[in-house]
Design a protein around this motif. Structure first.
Motif, mmCIF file in Angstrom:
data_model
loop_
_atom_site.group_PDB
_atom_site.id
_atom_site.type_symbol
_atom_site.label_atom_id
_atom_site.label_comp_id
_atom_site.label_asym_id
_atom_site.label_seq_id
_atom_site.Cartn_x
_atom_site.Cartn_y
_atom_site.Cartn_z
ATOM 1 N N ASP A 300 0.850 -1.195 0.000
ATOM 2 C CA ASP A 300 0.000 0.000 0.000
ATOM 3 C C ASP A 300 0.884 1.244 0.000
ATOM 4 O O ASP A 300 2.002 1.228 0.526
ATOM 5 C CB ASP A 300 -0.904 0.007 1.236
ATOM 6 N N ILE A 301 0.354 2.316 -0.610
ATOM 7 C CA ILE A 301 1.067 3.593 -0.656
ATOM 8 C C ILE A 301 0.054 4.703 -0.420
ATOM 9 O O ILE A 301 -1.051 4.679 -0.968
ATOM 10 C CB ILE A 301 1.768 3.817 -2.013
ATOM 11 N N ALA A 302 0.440 5.676 0.374
ATOM 12 C CA ALA A 302 -0.405 6.856 0.597
ATOM 13 C C ALA A 302 0.474 8.096 0.545
ATOM 14 O O ALA A 302 1.554 8.137 1.150
ATOM 15 C CB ALA A 302 -1.119 6.765 1.951
ATOM 16 N N LEU A 303 0.025 9.119 -0.193
ATOM 17 C CA LEU A 303 0.740 10.378 -0.290
ATOM 18 C C LEU A 303 0.028 11.407 0.583
ATOM 19 O O LEU A 303 -1.148 11.705 0.366
ATOM 20 C CB LEU A 303 0.791 10.868 -1.739
ATOM 21 N N ARG A 304 0.717 11.932 1.560
ATOM 22 C CA ARG A 304 0.135 12.898 2.484
ATOM 23 C C ARG A 304 0.650 14.292 2.154
ATOM 24 O O ARG A 304 1.858 14.538 2.176
ATOM 25 C CB ARG A 304 0.491 12.545 3.930
ATOM 26 N N GLU A 305 -0.309 15.181 1.849
ATOM 27 C CA GLU A 305 0.063 16.568 1.615
ATOM 28 C C GLU A 305 0.439 17.223 2.945
ATOM 29 O O GLU A 305 0.082 16.738 4.023
ATOM 30 C CB GLU A 305 -1.113 17.327 0.985
ATOM 31 N N ALA A 306 1.161 18.303 2.861
ATOM 32 C CA ALA A 306 1.569 19.015 4.077
ATOM 33 C C ALA A 306 0.351 19.466 4.865
ATOM 34 O O ALA A 306 -0.623 19.954 4.290
ATOM 35 C CB ALA A 306 2.434 20.210 3.712
ATOM 36 N N GLY A 307 0.402 19.276 6.177
ATOM 37 C CA GLY A 307 -0.676 19.765 7.033
ATOM 38 C C GLY A 307 -0.642 21.276 7.130
ATOM 39 O O GLY A 307 0.359 21.924 6.819
ATOM 40 N N ILE A 308 -1.741 21.848 7.577
ATOM 41 C CA ILE A 308 -1.824 23.301 7.660
ATOM 42 C C ILE A 308 -0.770 23.858 8.617
ATOM 43 O O ILE A 308 -0.260 24.974 8.432
ATOM 44 C CB ILE A 308 -3.249 23.732 8.083
ATOM 45 N N GLU A 309 -0.374 23.065 9.655
ATOM 46 C CA GLU A 309 0.667 23.535 10.573
ATOM 47 C C GLU A 309 1.974 23.759 9.839
ATOM 48 O O GLU A 309 2.655 24.775 10.012
ATOM 49 C CB GLU A 309 0.875 22.519 11.706
ATOM 50 N N GLU A 310 2.368 22.776 8.977
ATOM 51 C CA GLU A 310 3.611 22.909 8.225
ATOM 52 C C GLU A 310 3.534 24.061 7.235
ATOM 53 O O GLU A 310 4.513 24.774 7.009
ATOM 54 C CB GLU A 310 3.907 21.600 7.487
ATOM 55 N N VAL A 311 2.368 24.226 6.612
ATOM 56 C CA VAL A 311 2.203 25.298 5.632
ATOM 57 C C VAL A 311 2.373 26.662 6.297
ATOM 58 O O VAL A 311 3.084 27.535 5.782
ATOM 59 C CB VAL A 311 0.826 25.189 4.948
ATOM 60 N N LEU A 312 1.736 26.835 7.462
ATOM 61 C CA LEU A 312 1.843 28.116 8.153
ATOM 62 C C LEU A 312 3.271 28.357 8.635
ATOM 63 O O LEU A 312 3.784 29.478 8.557
ATOM 64 C CB LEU A 312 0.880 28.155 9.335
ATOM 65 N N ALA A 313 3.919 27.304 9.124
ATOM 66 C CA ALA A 313 5.311 27.463 9.555
ATOM 67 C C ALA A 313 6.174 27.898 8.377
ATOM 68 O O ALA A 313 7.059 28.754 8.514
ATOM 69 C CB ALA A 313 5.834 26.149 10.146
ATOM 70 N N GLY A 314 5.916 27.333 7.191
ATOM 71 C CA GLY A 314 6.656 27.727 6.003
ATOM 72 C C GLY A 314 6.404 29.170 5.627
ATOM 73 O O GLY A 314 7.319 29.893 5.215
ATOM 74 N N LEU A 315 5.157 29.612 5.785
ATOM 75 C CA LEU A 315 4.832 31.002 5.464
ATOM 76 C C LEU A 315 5.539 31.959 6.422
ATOM 77 O O LEU A 315 6.094 32.982 6.011
ATOM 78 C CB LEU A 315 3.325 31.217 5.539
ATOM 79 N N TYR A 316 5.574 31.617 7.717
ATOM 80 C CA TYR A 316 6.241 32.482 8.683
ATOM 81 C C TYR A 316 7.751 32.541 8.427
ATOM 82 O O TYR A 316 8.392 33.547 8.689
ATOM 83 C CB TYR A 316 5.985 32.004 10.112
ATOM 84 N N ARG A 317 8.301 31.422 7.909
ATOM 85 C CA ARG A 317 9.734 31.422 7.581
ATOM 86 C C ARG A 317 10.028 32.151 6.282
ATOM 87 O O ARG A 317 11.170 32.417 5.956
ATOM 88 C CB ARG A 317 10.241 29.982 7.451
#
Length: 341
Positions: A300-317
């Motif tokens: 089995d394989i599952a692709l997980r997109e970035a969670g909103i926490e990671e996205v916001l952390a990226g925006l702040y950086r």
């Protein structure tokens, strides 16, 4: 419903003593914020601690007066028409209650009716509706001081909505709540927005609230508006890594792909037959999956997109991919240290 244009709020900060006097330097807690909220919208207002969220909320509700810029809520100037605005606005602060601590919840809500001048029949009908939606009946006779945090928050929501406001402003409404209480509050907010068309502005650090409820988010950082748009667009804007979760036919050593070249991908974690591979930005997920299938027996394989926490952390950086309308280029480290001007 809300119109903010170039809103600035400065506070004097005392510095080192010079002679007999201390110097005073203005600190811009909110620095030229502009946005609009249309009737019926459900908008999340996000940002790290100290970004200016609570200051903005206090200006919207008339508690604070803007240093400069233009601000109108429900067509009114909040600082000059605070009493008139209160009749059209509902506010809930998650860490403070508007209820009377020693009175039963029912009596607190009766006092709220008198404060807003709601007619008795309208109050009775509205209270019955809110009691059913928020499941208040079992503890209407309980003194507020004896209510659990979740029960008190539901009581505060009822108090904020008894006069049927056009706009509901929420500051951390689910802070400290358990899973069941959060679900009750979220269901209620979603319902009044959809069925009654109540405009809602929500500030929260619980990103589950945002993903569940908000179709649009405003993000502030260092007092400035950093983003205005939808969550899906935000995910596309910020380059956040994706994670490929692979379940093999049997446990094995960590997966390594790319033959040691610049595109090398190595499992960062494994538990039995399951392994997690973080895909670098720009990696072709289809090519990675094809190589996996060719080299390993995969169940089995599952692709997980970035969670909103990671996205916001990226925006702040400052990891976003472009600078455009509603998404200004992030300031440098020097700019961020120079908030006090």
């Amino acid at each position: 419903m809300i119109e903010a244009a170039g809103v600035v709020k400065s506070f004097p900060v005392r510095g080192r003593r010079r002679g007999l006097r201390r110097s005073r330097t203005p600190l811009r807690a909110v620095d030229g914020v502009s946005f609009t909220v249309e009737p019926g919208e459900f908008v999340g207002y996000l940002g790290p601690n100290g970004a200016g969220k609570s200051t903005t909320i206090k200006m919207l509700t008339g508690i604070l007066t803007a240093t400069s810029g233009s601000l109108r809520v429900c067509g009114l100037d909040p600082s000059r028409r605070r009493t008139a605005l209160a009749r059209r606005l509902g506010v809930v602060f998650g860490q403070r209650t508007t209820l009377w601590w020693d009175l039963p919840l029912r009596d607190s809500l009766a006092l709220v009716r008198r404060l807003y001048g709601v007619e008795r029949e309208a109050h009775r009908a509205r209270l019955a509706e809110l009691t059913a939606l928020l499941e208040l009946e079992p503890f209407l006779g309980t003194p507020v001081r004896q209510l659990s945090l979740g029960q008190r928050m539901r009581g505060d929501l009822a108090a904020a909505l008894l006069h049927d406001p056009e706009l509901l402003v929420l500051d951390e409404p689910t802070i400290g709540l358990d899973v069941v209480s959060k679900a009750t509050v979220r269901d209620f907010l979603e319902r009044i927005n959809a069925e009654r068309g109540t405009t809602i502005l929500l500030t929260t650090h619980d990103l589950g609230d945002i993903e569940r409820l908000c179709r649009r988010v405003l993000i502030v950082d260092h007092g400035r508006l950093a983003y205005d748009g939808g969550l899906d667009e935000l995910r596309r804007t910020v380059d956040a890594d994706r994670v490929l979760v692979v379940e093999l036919a049997r446990p094995g050593p960590p997966i390594v792909l790319g033959d040691g070249g610049p595109e090398r991908i190595e499992a960062e974690r494994s538990e039995g037959p399951r392994q997690w591979l973080r895909l670098p930005r720009g990696a072709n997920a289809a090519a990675v999956v094809a190589e996996l299938a060719a080299r390993h027996e995969v169940r089995d394989i599952a692709l997980r997109e970035a969670g909103i926490e990671e996205v916001l952390a990226g925006l702040y950086r400052g990891d976003h991919a472009y600078s455009g309308p509603g998404l200004p280029r992030p300031r440098s480290a020097v700019d961020q240290r120079s908030t006090v001007e």
